[in-house]
Design an enzyme around this catalytic site. Structure first.
Site, PDB file in Angstrom:
ATOM      1  N   CYS A  37       8.395 -25.541  -8.311  1.00 44.48           N
ATOM      2  CA  CYS A  37       7.075 -24.989  -8.001  1.00 44.48           C
ATOM      3  C   CYS A  37       6.994 -23.477  -8.231  1.00 44.48           C
ATOM      4  O   CYS A  37       7.794 -22.718  -7.684  1.00 44.48           O
ATOM      5  CB  CYS A  37       6.739 -25.316  -6.544  1.00 44.48           C
ATOM      6  SG  CYS A  37       5.222 -24.542  -5.970  1.00 44.48           S
ATOM      7  N   LYS A  64       4.121 -36.291   0.905  1.00 43.41           N
ATOM      8  CA  LYS A  64       3.380 -36.029   2.159  1.00 43.41           C
ATOM      9  C   LYS A  64       4.075 -36.689   3.361  1.00 43.41           C
ATOM     10  O   LYS A  64       3.466 -37.456   4.124  1.00 43.41           O
ATOM     11  CB  LYS A  64       1.922 -36.528   2.057  1.00 43.41           C
ATOM     12  CG  LYS A  64       1.140 -35.975   0.872  1.00 43.41           C
ATOM     13  CD  LYS A  64       0.816 -34.493   1.003  1.00 43.41           C
ATOM     14  CE  LYS A  64       0.177 -33.913  -0.249  1.00 43.41           C
ATOM     15  NZ  LYS A  64       0.476 -32.512  -0.494  1.00 43.41           N
TER      16      LYS A  64
HETATM   17  N1  GSH Z   1      -1.674 -21.730  -2.516  1.00 45.98           N
HETATM   18  C1  GSH Z   1      -0.394 -22.356  -2.288  1.00 45.98           C
HETATM   19  C2  GSH Z   1      -0.115 -23.338  -3.415  1.00 45.98           C
HETATM   20  C3  GSH Z   1       1.155 -24.146  -3.187  1.00 45.98           C
HETATM   21  C4  GSH Z   1       1.176 -25.414  -4.065  1.00 45.98           C
HETATM   22  O1  GSH Z   1       0.187 -25.817  -4.665  1.00 45.98           O
HETATM   23  N2  GSH Z   1       2.357 -26.061  -4.143  1.00 45.98           N
HETATM   24  C5  GSH Z   1       2.440 -27.305  -4.874  1.00 45.98           C
HETATM   25  C6  GSH Z   1       3.722 -27.427  -5.682  1.00 45.98           C
HETATM   26  S1  GSH Z   1       3.752 -26.284  -6.997  1.00 45.98           S
HETATM   27  C7  GSH Z   1       2.434 -28.465  -3.902  1.00 45.98           C
HETATM   28  O2  GSH Z   1       3.045 -28.408  -2.854  1.00 45.98           O
HETATM   29  N3  GSH Z   1       1.750 -29.540  -4.286  1.00 45.98           N
HETATM   30  C8  GSH Z   1       1.622 -30.750  -3.539  1.00 45.98           C
HETATM   31  C9  GSH Z   1       0.246 -31.329  -3.711  1.00 45.98           C
HETATM   32  O3  GSH Z   1      -0.559 -30.771  -4.466  1.00 45.98           O
HETATM   33  O4  GSH Z   1      -0.034 -32.341  -3.090  1.00 45.98           O
HETATM   34  C10 GSH Z   1       0.676 -21.274  -2.217  1.00 45.98           C
HETATM   35  O5  GSH Z   1       0.461 -20.197  -2.788  1.00 45.98           O
HETATM   36  O6  GSH Z   1       1.698 -21.483  -1.547  1.00 45.98           O
END
Ligand code: GSH
Length: 255
Positions: A37, A64
């Site tokens: 990520c 999740k």
């Molecule tokens: N705005 C958040 C974005 C974090 C994010 O989108 N992480 C992604 C992985 S790159 C995630 O956990 N995705 C799981 C999902 O979309 O369900 C940050 O800056 O921490």
């Protein structure tokens, strides 16, 4: 969430795997990460830059799982637990690490109030212009849209590049602007290979700055092998990704 997303490669590889291995011992700060990520990489770079002790815990945020939702109700990585209390959002975590470890040098935010605000101003540009511009360019399917988004993305990069003092944004000092941006610089080969992007075409010294960012030790130490990122981005390139970020970009919502 698609079955493919739930089955991403289970752990970091390459140099990042060594960094993970060195951070298995329990600490006051538990870092909930997903090796792949870019948002995670911001927080990870900050931890490494500042030499903060942390315990690395790998999470697949697409599953999740209940235990993780108790830490971050949004179910997104990165997240942390600090002395038993949970926090999330990559840039907020980077700022928290500045505040919670004031005596630990170096810092990624300058001390001077004007300079601190100036850094935040350009971090905001990265978050609101550069990152969504990258995502839009990756996810667009219509070739005309791909070109239009690439032009906008290049413009956002040039706007920032013109302010770079070199070698880093503020000069010799590596700051939160560099941290916020570096994870997308190391992933720009995806739009180079698939959307006609080139660092040279941006101008304003962008190529030289990008090279400085990707060769910074903290950036390299938090980077996995390319082949595994490629698997993940293949879904974004076909606009099939079901992550919260991908859905927001598709719907034109800020993320
Ligand atoms: N705005 C958040 C974005 C974090 C994010 O989108 N992480 C992604 C992985 S790159 C995630 O956990 N995705 C799981 C999902 O979309 O369900 C940050 O800056 O921490």
């Amino acid at each position: 969430m698609s079955a493919a997303e739930q089955k991403i490669h289970p752990h970091a590889t390459g140099l990042a795997a060594k960094t993970v291995e060195a951070h298995q011992e329990p600490q006051d700060l538990v870092f909930y990460s997903g090796w792949f990520c870019p948002y995670v990489q911001r927080t990870w770079i900050t931890l490494e830059e500042r030499g903060i002790p942390y315990q690395y815990v790998e999470v697949n945020p697409y599953k999740k799982e209940k235990h993780f939702l108790a830490i971050n109700p949004k179910g997104l990585v990165p997240a942390i637990e600090y002395k038993g209390k949970a926090l999330y959002e990559s840039l907020i975590l980077c700022e928290f690490l500045e505040d919670a470890y004031p005596d630990q040098s170096p810092h990624v935010l300058p001390e001077d109030p004007f300079e601190r605000a100036y850094v935040r101003l350009w971090v905001d540009h990265v978050a609101k212009q550069i990152v969504p511009g990258f995502m839009r360019t990756v996810q667009a399917q219509d070739p005309e849209k791909q070109r239009e988004y690439l032009v906008e993305f290049n413009k956002a990069l040039l706007t920032l590049a013109e302010k770079v003092k070199g070698p880093y944004f503020l000069g010799d000092r590596f700051s939160l602007v560099d941290v916020a941006l570096a994870p997308w610089v190391v992933r720009d080969y995806i739009i180079k290979e698939h959307r006609g992007y080139s660092r040279e075409a941006v101008g304003g010294g962008w190529k030289e700055y990008a090279e400085q960012l990707e060769s910074r030790e903290s950036v390299r130490k938090t980077q996995s092998d390319r082949e595994h990122y490629t698997e993940i981005y293949a879904r974004y390139l076909k606009d099939e990704a079901q992550s919260e970020a991908a859905k927001a970009i598709r719907a034109g919502r800020p993320f």
